[in-house]
Structures are given as C-alpha cells and as structure tokens.
Scaffold this active site. Sequence first.
Site, PDB file in Angstrom:
ATOM      1  N   LYS A   1       0.866  -1.181   0.000  1.00  0.00           N
ATOM      2  CA  LYS A   1       0.000   0.000   0.000  1.00  0.00           C
ATOM      3  C   LYS A   1       0.896   1.222   0.000  1.00  0.00           C
ATOM      4  O   LYS A   1       1.854   1.304   0.785  1.00  0.00           O
ATOM      5  CB  LYS A   1      -0.885  -0.004   1.249  1.00  0.00           C
ATOM      6  CG  LYS A   1      -2.147   0.822   1.128  1.00  0.00           C
ATOM      7  CD  LYS A   1      -3.118   0.238   0.130  1.00  0.00           C
ATOM      8  CE  LYS A   1      -4.559   0.417   0.535  1.00  0.00           C
ATOM      9  NZ  LYS A   1      -5.467  -0.346  -0.342  1.00  0.00           N
TER      10      LYS A   1
ATOM     11  N   THR B   1      -3.999  -5.487   0.352  1.00  0.00           N
ATOM     12  CA  THR B   1      -3.359  -4.179   0.584  1.00  0.00           C
ATOM     13  C   THR B   1      -4.193  -3.368   1.582  1.00  0.00           C
ATOM     14  O   THR B   1      -3.660  -2.523   2.293  1.00  0.00           O
ATOM     15  CB  THR B   1      -3.135  -3.392  -0.725  1.00  0.00           C
ATOM     16  OG1 THR B   1      -4.372  -2.942  -1.234  1.00  0.00           O
ATOM     17  CG2 THR B   1      -2.408  -4.226  -1.758  1.00  0.00           C
TER      18      THR B   1
ATOM     19  N   HIS C   1      19.754  28.543 -10.502  1.00  0.00           N
ATOM     20  CA  HIS C   1      20.448  29.733 -10.986  1.00  0.00           C
ATOM     21  C   HIS C   1      19.713  31.026 -10.641  1.00  0.00           C
ATOM     22  O   HIS C   1      18.491  31.112 -10.772  1.00  0.00           O
ATOM     23  CB  HIS C   1      20.628  29.655 -12.505  1.00  0.00           C
ATOM     24  CG  HIS C   1      21.327  28.401 -12.943  1.00  0.00           C
ATOM     25  ND1 HIS C   1      22.577  28.036 -12.492  1.00  0.00           N
ATOM     26  CD2 HIS C   1      20.943  27.397 -13.774  1.00  0.00           C
ATOM     27  CE1 HIS C   1      22.926  26.877 -13.036  1.00  0.00           C
ATOM     28  NE2 HIS C   1      21.950  26.470 -13.818  1.00  0.00           N
TER      29      HIS C   1
HETATM   30  O1  LIG Z   1      29.179  24.860  -9.573  1.00  0.00           O
HETATM   31  C1  LIG Z   1      28.930  24.700 -10.774  1.00  0.00           C
HETATM   32  N1  LIG Z   1      29.137  23.480 -11.349  1.00  0.00           N
HETATM   33  C2  LIG Z   1      28.904  23.227 -12.658  1.00  0.00           C
HETATM   34  O2  LIG Z   1      29.103  22.093 -13.166  1.00  0.00           O
HETATM   35  C3  LIG Z   1      28.395  24.302 -13.424  1.00  0.00           C
HETATM   36  N2  LIG Z   1      28.037  24.434 -14.721  1.00  0.00           N
HETATM   37  C4  LIG Z   1      27.625  25.709 -14.908  1.00  0.00           C
HETATM   38  O3  LIG Z   1      27.190  26.174 -15.995  1.00  0.00           O
HETATM   39  N3  LIG Z   1      27.723  26.414 -13.748  1.00  0.00           N
HETATM   40  C5  LIG Z   1      28.195  25.559 -12.819  1.00  0.00           C
HETATM   41  N4  LIG Z   1      28.457  25.734 -11.498  1.00  0.00           N
END
Ligand SMILES: O=c1[nH]c(=O)c2[nH]c(=O)[nH]c2[nH]1
Length: 309
Positions: A16, A63, A266
């Site tokens: 389950k 179950t 990012h």
């Molecule tokens: O710390 C990072 N590792 C990466 O492999 C990577 N690749 C990237 O474009 N920026 C970063 N920064």
Amino acid sequence: MAQEADGIRLEQRHGKARVRVGRVWRHAHDGSHHFVEWNVSISLLSHCLSSYRLDDNSDIVATDTIKNTVYVRAKECGDRLSVEEFAILIGKHFCSFYPQVFTAIVNIIEKPWERVSIDGKPHLHGFKLGSENHTTEARVEKSGALNLTSGIGGLALLKTTQSGFERFVRDKYTILPETRERMLATEVNASWRYSYESVASIPTKGLYFSEKFMDVKKVLMDTFFGPPETGVYSPSVQRTLYLMGSAVLKRFADVSSIHLKMPNIHFLPVNLSTKENPSMVKFKDDVYLPTDEPHGSIEATLSRITSKL
Ligand SMILES: O=c1[nH]c(=O)c2[nH]c(=O)[nH]c2[nH]1
C-alpha cells in the site's frame, strides 16, 4: 526473488502506498503533546505466485489489511519513537506475521511539524509546518537482516556570496563567464545508509535516529555555509557537495554512505538596456532573475571504503 513457471520469470511485489497517519503522544506529567505526521508506503515481497498464475488469492495479504496494520501499530506505540524505528517495526511485523512474506520494504516521509514558541516559550500543543522532510527506508528480511537509510528532502539553501565557478572547459559552445562572485542556491536531497545490518543490532536509545537526523542536517548546513561571519568559499557545487558528504562520513561512524543531490538553482544577473538608456539596469551583484528551469543537476554518492584486511 524471481519465481519461474511456464517458461516465465516473475518478479513481483505488492503493498500500500501513501498511507497517511498522524500520531499524538500526550504526556500527563507536564501537559506537553508530541506530534508526528507520516506518509507510509509498504512493499511486500512474498510467495504468492498463484495469484498471478491462477485465480487463487489464498496467499495474498490484502493491501487494505496492510493499510490497517499501519494504524493498529501506530496505536500500539505507547511511547514516542523515531520514524526509522516505526519503519523497522512495521517491516518486522509483516516478515514475522505472514509465513509467505520474505521481505518488507517500508518507506516513510515525515512532515516537518515543529513546536511553536509564543513569547519565547515552547507551546505545549502548538505546531507549525517547517520546510524539509525527514525520510526513511527500512528493508527488513525474514532472517532479521536490515538495510536502513534516512534522508532529508527539500532542504533549500542559499548564500549570496562566497561562491564562484572558474577554469571549466571553454570551447566554441561556451558563453558562461568565469566568476568568483555569484549566488549559490540549491535544494539538497540527501539520503544516507546506516551500517546496522540486522534489526537486532540497531541502537536501543530512544529517538536515536531522530537525533541523528538533526545532527546530519547540521553538519550538511555548517559545511555548506561555513562560519557565520566569514562563510567559506565554494569553487563549485561539486566541491561543496563533496565536502558536505565527506563531513558526514567523517563525523558519523555508523553512516556507511551518503547520496547527495544538489541542483544548481540559478540566479541570473539582470542587465536591462535600451538604445537611449544603455545602463537602465547594470548588474552590480545586486539584482537577479531567480529561475528554476533549467537548473544544473549535480549528484553523487560517497561511501566509506572499508578495509578488507
Ligand atoms: O558549480 C557549478 N558546477 C557546474 O558544473 C556548473 N556548470 C555551470 O554552468 N555552472 C556551474 N556551477
């Protein structure tokens, strides 16, 4: 275990998934309540070949029964226990109660309900939801053999400096500039394996694994951030991940391996310009565009090398 008949090999499991349970423990001596919320998924590996090959369900643990067992066992736990102990207890139950069950795999996600403080005083029965989950998987065999992992899910961390990325491969596809000044943001998903190999050998100290979870989280965070005033420079997510994982292996003798998944979330520099106003917004490590797609994906497993001597 694979079962074979009629020239067909069958590997099967049933159980389950996502059984949700909340449990309150009320302490009469001081009026304090303790609360956990668990989402339990159970998979049983059992001998029930005839339910697949024939219309014979006589070996199937329904179950629905599996689900009910979670509530019965939660009720029977008169004392607080860690999510790991509960997973092991459930796994042991299925392996010992049913002759046909040879392995039970129990996954539990614990929601981060935290006691609130009002005017600096811990509330006796008030909780608020925190942000990262505590997970566990207990794989219990009929023999008593155990495989136990714990984890943290969704630990979002960010630092506004002390991060860079330089001297990576540059070729005709590369546009990323080198930098020693950027944001570093990630959502850590970690899972670590304990070295206990049988249900009889786990520590008996109450809430041992709950404490360990907090300790591992602290080591991961301390290593990511560094000291409060100076921080610590990160030359890449890869390097920081390695330092975090190896700090856990170094600090906790009963952790044999750790898997870390640390997406690079990012924060893009913002530059805005028009012909008339070429520096409408000129990036000076101040205004960023937060993004979640695409993100860098970086993960690794670090294991203790055990001497074969
Ligand atoms: O710390 C990072 N590792 C990466 O492999 C990577 N690749 C990237 O474009 N920026 C970063 N920064």
